[in-house]
Design a protein around this motif. Structure first.
Motif, PDB file in Angstrom:
ATOM      1  N   MET A 286       0.825  -1.194   0.000  1.00  0.00           N
ATOM      2  CA  MET A 286       0.000   0.000   0.000  1.00  0.00           C
ATOM      3  C   MET A 286       0.873   1.263   0.000  1.00  0.00           C
ATOM      4  SD  MET A 286      -3.177   0.873   0.127  1.00  0.00           S
ATOM      5  CE  MET A 286      -3.603   2.585  -0.137  1.00  0.00           C
ATOM      6  N   ASN A 658      -4.154   0.423 -12.363  1.00  0.00           N
ATOM      7  CA  ASN A 658      -3.164   0.760 -11.337  1.00  0.00           C
ATOM      8  C   ASN A 658      -2.975   2.263 -11.243  1.00  0.00           C
ATOM      9  OD1 ASN A 658      -2.714  -1.875 -10.716  1.00  0.00           O
ATOM     10  ND2 ASN A 658      -0.940  -2.086 -12.069  1.00  0.00           N
TER      11      ASN A 658
ATOM     12  N   VAL B 308      -5.880   2.160   3.641  1.00  0.00           N
ATOM     13  CA  VAL B 308      -6.465   2.798   2.470  1.00  0.00           C
ATOM     14  C   VAL B 308      -7.019   4.178   2.785  1.00  0.00           C
ATOM     15  CG1 VAL B 308      -8.197   2.549   0.694  1.00  0.00           C
ATOM     16  CG2 VAL B 308      -7.043   0.555   1.576  1.00  0.00           C
ATOM     17  N   ALA B 353     -12.828   2.437  -1.810  1.00  0.00           N
ATOM     18  CA  ALA B 353     -11.726   2.108  -0.895  1.00  0.00           C
ATOM     19  C   ALA B 353     -11.710   0.643  -0.454  1.00  0.00           C
ATOM     20  CB  ALA B 353     -11.752   3.039   0.309  1.00  0.00           C
ATOM     21  N   PRO B 354     -12.890   0.042  -0.150  1.00  0.00           N
ATOM     22  CA  PRO B 354     -12.822  -1.338   0.341  1.00  0.00           C
ATOM     23  C   PRO B 354     -12.165  -2.304  -0.651  1.00  0.00           C
ATOM     24  CG  PRO B 354     -14.977  -0.419   0.790  1.00  0.00           C
ATOM     25  CD  PRO B 354     -14.260   0.576  -0.073  1.00  0.00           C
ATOM     26  N   SER B 355     -12.250  -2.012  -1.947  1.00  0.00           N
ATOM     27  CA  SER B 355     -11.706  -2.982  -2.899  1.00  0.00           C
ATOM     28  C   SER B 355     -10.423  -2.481  -3.541  1.00  0.00           C
ATOM     29  CB  SER B 355     -12.733  -3.293  -3.975  1.00  0.00           C
ATOM     30  OG  SER B 355     -13.136  -2.102  -4.594  1.00  0.00           O
ATOM     31  N   GLN B 356      -9.815  -1.452  -2.949  1.00  0.00           N
ATOM     32  CA  GLN B 356      -8.610  -0.898  -3.561  1.00  0.00           C
ATOM     33  C   GLN B 356      -7.597  -1.993  -3.864  1.00  0.00           C
ATOM     34  OE1 GLN B 356      -5.313  -0.149  -2.445  1.00  0.00           O
ATOM     35  NE2 GLN B 356      -4.752   1.655  -3.612  1.00  0.00           N
ATOM     36  N   MET B 357      -7.405  -2.910  -2.906  1.00  0.00           N
ATOM     37  CA  MET B 357      -6.363  -3.931  -3.112  1.00  0.00           C
ATOM     38  C   MET B 357      -6.727  -4.922  -4.205  1.00  0.00           C
ATOM     39  SD  MET B 357      -6.782  -6.426   0.142  1.00  0.00           S
ATOM     40  CE  MET B 357      -8.369  -6.779   0.833  1.00  0.00           C
ATOM     41  N   HIS B 358      -8.028  -5.044  -4.503  1.00  0.00           N
ATOM     42  CA  HIS B 358      -8.413  -5.964  -5.579  1.00  0.00           C
ATOM     43  C   HIS B 358      -8.391  -5.267  -6.932  1.00  0.00           C
ATOM     44  CE1 HIS B 358     -10.553  -8.047  -2.108  1.00  0.00           C
ATOM     45  NE2 HIS B 358      -9.566  -8.829  -2.472  1.00  0.00           N
ATOM     46  N   ASN B 359      -8.363  -3.938  -6.908  1.00  0.00           N
ATOM     47  CA  ASN B 359      -8.399  -3.208  -8.174  1.00  0.00           C
ATOM     48  C   ASN B 359      -7.015  -3.000  -8.778  1.00  0.00           C
ATOM     49  OD1 ASN B 359     -11.148  -2.931  -8.284  1.00  0.00           O
ATOM     50  ND2 ASN B 359     -11.161  -1.065  -7.051  1.00  0.00           N
ATOM     51  N   ILE B 360      -5.991  -3.330  -8.019  1.00  0.00           N
ATOM     52  CA  ILE B 360      -4.660  -3.153  -8.574  1.00  0.00           C
ATOM     53  C   ILE B 360      -3.927  -4.475  -8.498  1.00  0.00           C
ATOM     54  CG2 ILE B 360      -4.356  -0.709  -8.146  1.00  0.00           C
ATOM     55  CD1 ILE B 360      -3.513  -1.163  -5.501  1.00  0.00           C
ATOM     56  N   ASN B 361      -2.945  -4.639  -9.325  1.00  0.00           N
ATOM     57  CA  ASN B 361      -2.279  -5.938  -9.302  1.00  0.00           C
ATOM     58  C   ASN B 361      -0.790  -5.832  -8.988  1.00  0.00           C
ATOM     59  OD1 ASN B 361      -1.379  -4.897 -11.660  1.00  0.00           O
ATOM     60  ND2 ASN B 361      -2.007  -6.601 -12.966  1.00  0.00           N
ATOM     61  N   GLN B 362      -0.362  -4.708  -8.479  1.00  0.00           N
ATOM     62  CA  GLN B 362       1.032  -4.670  -8.040  1.00  0.00           C
ATOM     63  C   GLN B 362       1.203  -3.670  -6.905  1.00  0.00           C
ATOM     64  OE1 GLN B 362       2.575  -3.680 -11.854  1.00  0.00           O
ATOM     65  NE2 GLN B 362       2.840  -1.528 -11.319  1.00  0.00           N
TER      66      GLN B 362
END
Lengths: 1101, 518
Positions: A286, A658, B308, B353-362
């Motif tokens: 993050m 991204n 987030v 915000a809750p799915s930020q980590m699923h919306n990016i792949n790196q």
């Protein structure tokens, strides 16, 4: 261990081993939840699994304060709804050796009350402990001494009034009840005055003498010394001080001690610091800026602390001295800090246990990374639990020191506390009473003022003393509890309440002997919170189990495909998942000629999967295993050109994503441009996604699909040059022919699918796709570490279709006919869609069959969606199939939905056996269905394998739901709506809380918290043998984490496993079940959990 | 002209909130079944507001902006007039449209998202009041109305941060934020008062037209007050820490309050003051400096955030800082454009915000190596430049000590001077009783009752006397008849004593004394 020579060595080497063992031991009680992207269901109390269930929850409660059972009011509600009845309770109580139910408690000419009646009355009604003021409220405001309690049943009222009349009283409620109240008081030799807190110190001389007498010790009674009270107070202070200090390292830490003495929580200051340091260290992607993460957490923290100016603003003058005097090894820091605290060495381990439990979520995450080094490619970041402890202890000391300096001008060590408070006992009693006992408001405010003055150093020396005396006096007044053997608000009230429910009149209560009274209170005492909870839980389970076993008896010889006398039109293999039960049932109702089977959806193909678009491979197998084989997906030979285009576009799309979701908050000026450019489009998207989720979602999907133009792919699953010794470190790409055959054979034999292969055999993996859901992985396939199991299905089908594999299989006795074809597919449990793999490879001759099958599967998904709607509050009531389907699909696209699907919320039972046991019965999506044919497994090797593999998985799912449901605050993660994802590994409430583990409230709302029932179709002797040789099963079953029944494959006789006794024949009652034409007739329009029903059979199979 | 119905804009959501609250009190919409009613009411109100503003927009496009619209006079006292008036120019119309759209979307979002929350109704009431507040801030025709909106928004944000009021962290944060925001309010009030004094008017359109009538110091002070308010509300340096504490509420409220709307209200205020600001180079430079510092503060702090919501919020204030910078550099139009675009984007961003980590792949790009060398900057960013600690050090702790001194003064001097009795009780403790029993001395009895002041001492003596009387005649007497008699007397005396102990009789006694003396 390399020990630096200049380190003070007052400790033996043993202490270091002991500390390391302590760290190892943490996993027994800290939450063991993986990083949230890889959420896998596991038993929340996994660390306590070696204990019997009831003991385990009690042991856990000592660590976290969470009761292990649903709150009693819920059970009492179930009782009213008839979901638990007195027969269930009686069944449980009978089995309990503590009680002799048939014993007569009370008898006169008209009535006979047995212990059983007594116990039932005590359980069914809420027996609350009243406080003094609650009792006053009951008597003064609610007139409780003149009228029945609200929840007394009509029958009990009548009985009581009549027996009051029979005893010569008047047939009136006030008379009967007031007589009863008097009788209860009299029986317990109590008098009741209504006292208000302010009057409690207004004692009569008589009372004073009584108290003095009661509190006097033998030697003092004759003494004529003055000021005995003050001395007693001092004495009590000394005792309580000793007890409190003894708790440090047992149940509390230094922080707990300070809370007990000052009411101030140093964790409030430490928490934000700790969270910042730890989450920055553990972060999985993050943040953009971390520091010195390669040197370990402790060193990284030291670098930060060295530069930190917090000491200046928070007046921590020792900051730099402390930092400079720290040893380089974190374990030495731990030792140094604990020595500094003056804590006896034998309490160190437990002190650290208490310390990590102050932030269980963060400690648990740190420990999980400690136990899973190199997780998520973070190989360069060493995570050592000892580092965490060291930093935590240093911060604790610094802040404790500051607080102690403010309050008493001494250092934060136990010796100092002991020394100081032995000399200031009145101060101790005031502080301790204020923060740990109940006081009336006017005393509380006195004490608070006193503390406030003391903090500013202007307090008169004797004011502590007089306040201490007052507190001591108050604590010994009858209103504060006093020292009497029976109390009004505890004992008399309970007796009064119980008598009303039993319909006992005042005269009857009066006629009770001392022994009978003792019986009542000893029973009440035995029925403590845990015991009651466990009795209720078992009764609840019993009720459900009886229903299910009754269903099995009713369904005997009704279910199809007990033996395959003819070839099914198609065979479909689903995950054992409870969510597939409805899908299978509807499919069978639509076409009885289709056979459905169930197995854990890794399908025995443990692989590391790398899809055509993936950068990295990910393991698709149970979380306890590490795959030794990699399977790759590659573009089909004619599509290499198309693939290049596809890949470029795929990458472009992800780059954009991204950019939007990550770069847009990372930078300053470039982000401004990005925001300005993307805002108009994001507005359109926002409107679309909020107002028309279904349409928007579908068109986004379609445009992605059109843009990227997916291409057909092949698997790289064959291996021509096998490695000598493939393993996790030395992975082999693809399987050899024999390895493929092994895997296919195992699954087919597990399921008993070894003859009469249908023309089409479809293997369904599953997964779930939803929007805006941090707990996404919790909805995926548990057998595949919380990922999608489609690739496993596809690999399996690939292998089973190969002639080479079939030839080997045929040598081993499984002949797959040439006109049978295996197909892999994936069922999306959220929107009910199906992805079909490799359809272009299906032989031409089977195309018609395939088309028909696909149609029927589609129909089944409509019905599955339809059945799911009944449990969803926002779904249309009694919807048409299409409405239901649209709702379900719309839900999956809806990013405002906190409940995209309900997951395993309804799981309750697992069947290991032939589908014929349960086929044509309505199981309400509550059953794990694992196919197993006992007739092909005479020596039990298969069932042993299945129990060992699926037992823990089922138990993990069921128990995670259980614990998250019974106490969502501690075992679960609370409401999703304030969740904030931290470091990609967990969620917090807001920005500054402990990490929340377990399931969010939105996932467990409709769950029924009971342990998993497992019904195995096998001979009892066989199961007993397996049980006796498998310690893993002994732990799981013998400790009551799952409940097991057996059904005899030949006779259909049922037996239950009882702990300590083994399998005993089932003796429940059999009653007729309703038969309905189709499932929808039974459930449509109903929201609550349903009892089983039978579904009318169509045709003979 | 439809513009005269502009008052409906804040009124509609307020009425809806009122209705939901009222139904809740009367039990019409409680629990899960009431959610539908509440949701419908909230949606209808916010959709109507959106439609209304769109029509007004259309009209404005066709026949020009309505400018100042006065509905009625609210308060008037001498020369001071406060109107219910609205000021609709291009700036306020475009922002009103933005606010009504985002409020509507957030309300729609929350209906599913908050399903089955125990506080469902409460949440919608606050959200509606908040949108009314934002409408008021932006459309108000005078400073007082702006202030009303400003305060309503503050209260709503306080209530939503403490959404989980059963947990200590949110409530502590909510209070701290509320208090921080009072600093800005002081600025706003000061400006309003100064405008009244020096300009004689607080209607925006009048104030903005006559900057030249003021001396430059007067102008400085008026704008300075507004600037202070704007800096606090928009969480600019050095007031930034409050906003990172504010993310305790539900995700949609974080989105609308801090990500999207409320954080921009300071920028709006500055844009509103454009004609005045343009007169004043010095203040522009100050605004630019604050903006720049905040932008850098938000940027560096944002780089180290691991959760987030915090990552988003620091980025947000950095960009709001950029807007201040633009204003300071006199790019007013650019700033207002950026405000609108940024608000939209943040609403989108925060709600995802809750799915930020699923919306990016790196993982996030690391900082460049040259920056990574500045380790102290990393620590400072991690500790958010210690702003919170500094305010503890400079303000919170000294303030607490002051409060304690005031209390001591009150207890030790004021209370004694006025003879106010301290909180007392009849028998202090068993130890006391025991002591008295042993010594049987009158003087020791003093502890039984304590009075203060002259009158208090007298009362004390009287009470002790009666106590003695009671003790000796009643408790120690042997004869039955005497006991009865004495008991009666004792009871009566006890009554008198009780009466005399009550303050009102003390007052009577004091009055009597005075009368006698006179």
């Amino acid at each position: 261990m390399s020990q630096k020579p200049n380190v003070k060595t007052v400790t033996s080497k043993d202490i270091r081993t002991q500390l390391r063992e302590t760290v190892e031991h943490f996993e027994h009680f800290l939450p063991a939840q993986a990083s949230i992207k890889d959420f896998v269901h596991h038993n929340t109390l996994h660390g306590f699994q070696h204990l019997p269930f009831a003991e385990a929850v009690k042991a856990a409660e000592q660590y976290n304060g969470a009761s292990g059972f649903l709150e009693e009011k819920h059970f009492q509600k179930f009782y009213q709804q008839g979901r638990i009845n007195s027969a269930d309770l009686t069944h449980v109580l009978t089995a309990d050796k503590d009680f002799n139910l048939e014993q007569i408690f009370y008898q006169n000419q008209a009535r006979q009350i047995s212990i059983k009646d007594l116990l039932l009355a005590m359980l069914i009604k809420p027996f609350k402990n009243l406080t003094d003021s609650q009792l006053t409220w009951q008597l003064e405001e609610l007139n409780a001494q003149y009228c029945f309690q609200d929840d007394v049943s009509h029958n009990s009222r009548q009985t009581l009034l009549k027996s009051h009349q029979a005893d010569g009283g008047e047939y009136s409620e006030p008379a009967a009840i007031s007589r009863l109240w008097e009788a209860c008081l009299e029986k317990l030799e109590l008098e009741h005055f209504i006292l208000h807190p302010e009057e409690m110190l207004d004692l009569s001389a008589e009372q004073i003498n009584k108290i003095l007498k009661m509190t006097a010790s033998s030697e003092e009674e004759n003494s004529t010394q003055h000021h005995g009270v003050h001395r007693k107070m001092q004495k009590q202070a000394a005792i309580e001080l000793g007890e409190l200090l003894a708790q440090v390292g047992k149940t509390i830490t230094l922080r707990g001690l300070l809370i007990a003495l000052t009411g101030e929580d140093i964790l409030d200051e430490i928490r934000p610091l700790m969270i910042r340091y730890v989450s920055s260290y553990l972060d999985q992607g993050m943040a953009s800026w971390h520091q010195d993460r390669d040197k370990g957490f402790y060193q990284s923290w030291r670098t930060n602390a060295h530069n930190d100016l917090i000491w200046l603003f928070e007046t921590l003058p020792d900051w730099h001295d402390t930092l400079e005097s720290l040893p380089d090894e974190s374990i030495e820091v731990v030792i140094q800090e604990l020595q500094y605290l003056d804590l006896p060495q034998n309490r160190w381990s437990h002190y650290l246990d208490c310390l990590v439990m102050e932030l269980p979520g963060w400690s648990g995450m740190f420990l999980w990374r400690h136990n899973n080094p190199g997780y998520a490619g973070l190989k360069d970041i060493p995570v050592e639990m000892m580092d965490y402890l060291a930093v935590r202890l240093i911060l604790e000391r610094l802040f404790a020191k500051r607080l102690c300096a403010e309050q008493w001008q001494f250092d934060a060590s136990l010796d100092m506390f002991r020394w100081y408070f032995r000399r200031h006992r009145s101060e101790f009693i005031v502080r301790y009473t204020l923060f740990n006992k109940r006081l009336p408001e006017y005393l509380t405010s006195q004490a608070q003022r006193q503390l406030e003055r003391a903090r500013h150093g202007n307090v008169e020396t004797n004011s502590w003393q007089s306040l201490g005396d007052i507190f001591w006096t108050w604590l010994h007044t009858p209103a504060a509890g006093g020292n009497a053997s029976y109390s009004i608000f505890d004992h008399a009230w309970k007796l009064f309440y119980l008598a009303q429910h039993l319909g006992m009149s005042g005269a009857m209560v009066r006629s009770l002997s001392t022994q009978q009274i003792d019986t009542v209170f000893s029973l009440l005492g035995q029925l403590d919170k845990d015991k009651r909870g466990f009795i209720w839980l078992q009764a609840y389970e019993h009720h459900y189990r009886e229903q299910m076993l009754n269903m099995l008896v009713n369904n005997k010889n009704r279910g199809t495909w007990k033996t395959r006398s003819k070839r099914p039109e198609a065979q479909t293999v689903f995950c054992m998942d409870d969510r597939e039960e409805a899908f299978r049932r509807h499919l069978e109702e639509l076409n009885p000629a289709i056979e459905t089977l169930g197995a854990a959806a890794h399908f025995n193909v443990f692989i590391d999967w790398k899809g055509v678009d993936d950068e990295q491979s990910s393991p698709l197998c149970p979380v306890v295993a590490v795959p030794a084989h990699e399977i790759h997906e590659k573009p089909a030979p004619n599509y290499l050109g198309a693939y290049t285009v596809h890949k470029a576009r795929y990458d472009l799309r992800h780059k954009l994503k991204n950019l939007l979701h990550q770069e847009s908050h990372r930078n300053l000026l470039s982000t401004a441009v990005l925001i300005a450019l993307s805002a108009p489009a994001s507005l359109m998207l926002l409107i679309g996604k909020i107002i028309f989720p279904l349409k928007t979602g579908q068109s986004i999907d379609k445009s992605i699909h059109d843009f990227e133009s997916d291409i057909p792919t092949d698997l790289v699953a064959n291996c021509d040059t096998p490695l000598d010794n493939p393993g996790p470190e030395n992975r082999q790409i693809g399987f050899t022919d024999h390895e493929q055959a092994d895997r296919v054979e195992t699954l087919l034999r597990n399921m008993g699918l070894i003859n009469e292969f249908a023309p089409l055999v479809v293997i369904f993996g599953h997964g779930s796709i939803s929007q805006n859901n941090p707990h996404l992985a919790a909805y995926d396939c548990g057998a595949c570490s919380g990922r999608h199991s489609g690739p496993n299905a596809r690999t399996f089908a690939f292998a089973a279709n190969r002639p080479e594999v079939r030839a080997i299989l045929s040598e081993r006795g499984i002949t797959i006919p040439e006109d049978s074809w295996f197909i892999g597919a994936e069922h999306n449990t959220c929107d009910e869609s199906i992805i079909w793999y490799d359809l272009e490879k299906v032989p031409q001759t089977l195309q018609t069959n395939l088309e028909n099958l696909k149609k029927q599967i589609f129909q089944a998904s409509l019905f599955s969606a339809h059945e799911r709607c009944r449990r969803l509050a926002s779904a249309p009531k009694k919807p048409s199939l299409q409405q239901a389907f649209d709702h379900i699909v719309g839900r999956s696209y809806d990013f405002t939905q906190a409940r995209p699907e309900l997951g395993h919320a309804t799981n309750a039972i697992a069947f290991i056996g032939r589908r014929s046991l349960t086929q044509s019965a309505f199981l309400d999506r509550r059953g794990f269905l694992i196919s197993y044919d006992p007739t092909t497994d005479p020596d039990g090797t298969i069932v042993e394998r299945l129990l060992l593999a699926n037992g823990p998985v089922g138990a993990g799912i069921s128990l995670e739901y259980y614990f998250s449901t019974i106490n969502n605050d501690i075992y679960g993660s609370g409401s999703k709506i304030t969740h904030n994802v931290s470091g990609w590994f967990g969620v917090m409430d807001g920005t500054n809380s402990d990490l929340r583990t377990g399931l969010p409230r939105q996932m467990i709302e409709i769950h029924e918290a009971m342990r998993l029932q497992v019904v195995v179709e096998a001979k009892v002797e066989l199961l007993t043998e397996i049980y006796s040789r498998q310690p893993a099963l002994q732990e799981l079953i013998g400790n009551g984490w799952i409940l097991v029944c057996a059904i005899d494959p030949d006779t259909g006789d049922l037996s239950e496993f009882k702990i300590g006794e083994g399998f005993v024949p089932w003796q429940g009652e059999v009653s007729q079940l309703t038969v309905v034409e189709k499932s929808t007739d039974w459930y449509d329009g109903l929201e609550y959990p349903l009892a089983p029903a039978l579904i009318a059979k169509k045709g003979e199979y | 002209m439809l513009a005269k119905f502009i008052y409906l804009l804040p009124l509609l959501p307020l009425l809806a909130a009122f209705w939901i609250g009222l139904s809740y009190i009367f039990g019409h919409n409680r629990g899960e079944s009431g959610e539908k009613m509440t949701a419908k009411m909230a949606s209808v109100a916010s959709l109507s507001a959106l439609i209304l503003i769109l029509i007004i927009d259309l009209q404005a496009m066709l026949i020009g902006v309505p400018g100042s619209v006065t509905i009625t006079n609210w308060l008037s006292s001498g020369n001071y007039q406060i109107n219910i008036s609205f000021y609709l120019d291009t700036l306020s119309l475009s922002l009103l449209t933005l606010i009504s759209l985002i409020s509507f979307l957030t309300i729609r979002f929350s209906i599913n998202y908050l399903h089955r929350e125990a506080s469902f109704q409460r949440f919608f009431i606050i959200l509606l009041i908040f949108s009314a507040a934002m409408f008021l801030i932006v459309s108000a025709g005078n400073m007082v109305l702006t202030f009303v909106g400003w305060e309503m928004a503050g209260v709503c944000s306080y209530l939503l941060i403490a959404y989980n009021f059963d947990r200590p962290i949110p409530t502590t944060n909510a209070s701290r934020i509320f208090i921080t925001n009072r600093i800005g309010d002081a600025g706003l009030i000061a400006s309003i008062v100064l405008s009244f004094m020096w300009i004689g008017d607080i209607e925006w359109h009048k104030v903005l037209q006559q900057p030249n009538s003021l001396s430059s110091l007067q102008l400085d002070l008026i704008i300075g007050g507004f600037l202070l308010a704007a800096l606090v509300k928009s969480a600019q340096f050095p007031f930034s820490p409050w906003i990172s504490r504010a993310l305790e509420g539900p995700t949609p409220s974080s989105a609308i309050f801090y990500g999207s709307l409320m954080v921009h209200s300071g920028v709006y205020l500055m844009l509103r003051l454009q004609p005045l600001l343009q007169q004043n180079e010095t203040l522009l430079v100050i605004i630019a400096i604050f903006g720049l510092i905040t932008a850098l503060y938000g940027y560096f702090t944002g780089l180290v955030q691991t959760d987030v919501k915090s990552a988003f919020i620091f980025s947000t204030i950095a960009h709001v800082g950029l807007m201040f910078l633009l204003i300071g550099l006199e790019f007013f139009v650019l700033a207002s454009w950026y405000l609108v675009l940024h608000a939209i984007w943040r609403a989108y961003h925060f709600l995802h915000a809750p799915s930020q980590m699923h919306n990016i792949n790196q993982a996030a790009r690391s900082v460049p190596a040259w920056l990574a060398q500045f380790k102290i900057l990393h620590t400072a960013s991690l500790q958010r430049f210690w702003l919170d600690n500094i305010s503890n050090w400079m303000i919170v702790r000294p303030m607490n000590a002051l409060a304690h001194d005031a209390q001591s003064f009150d207890e030790k001097i004021v209370s004694r001077l006025i003879g106010k009795p301290k909180q007392q009780y009849i028998i202090s403790s068993l130890a006391n009783w025991e002591k008295n029993k042993d010594t049987l001395q009158m003087t020791d009895k003093a502890a039984m009752v304590q009075g203060h002041g002259l009158i208090g001492s007298f009362m004390e003596w009287l009470a002790s006397l009666m106590e003695w009387f009671e003790e000796h005649l009643i408790l120690k007497s042997g004869g039955e008849g005497l006991l009865d008699l004495v008991q009666k007397i004792g009871t009566n005396l006890q009554k008198i004593e009780n009466l005399l102990n009550q303050p009102r009789y003390l007052m009577i006694l004091v009055s009597i004394t005075f009368i006698i003396i006179i």
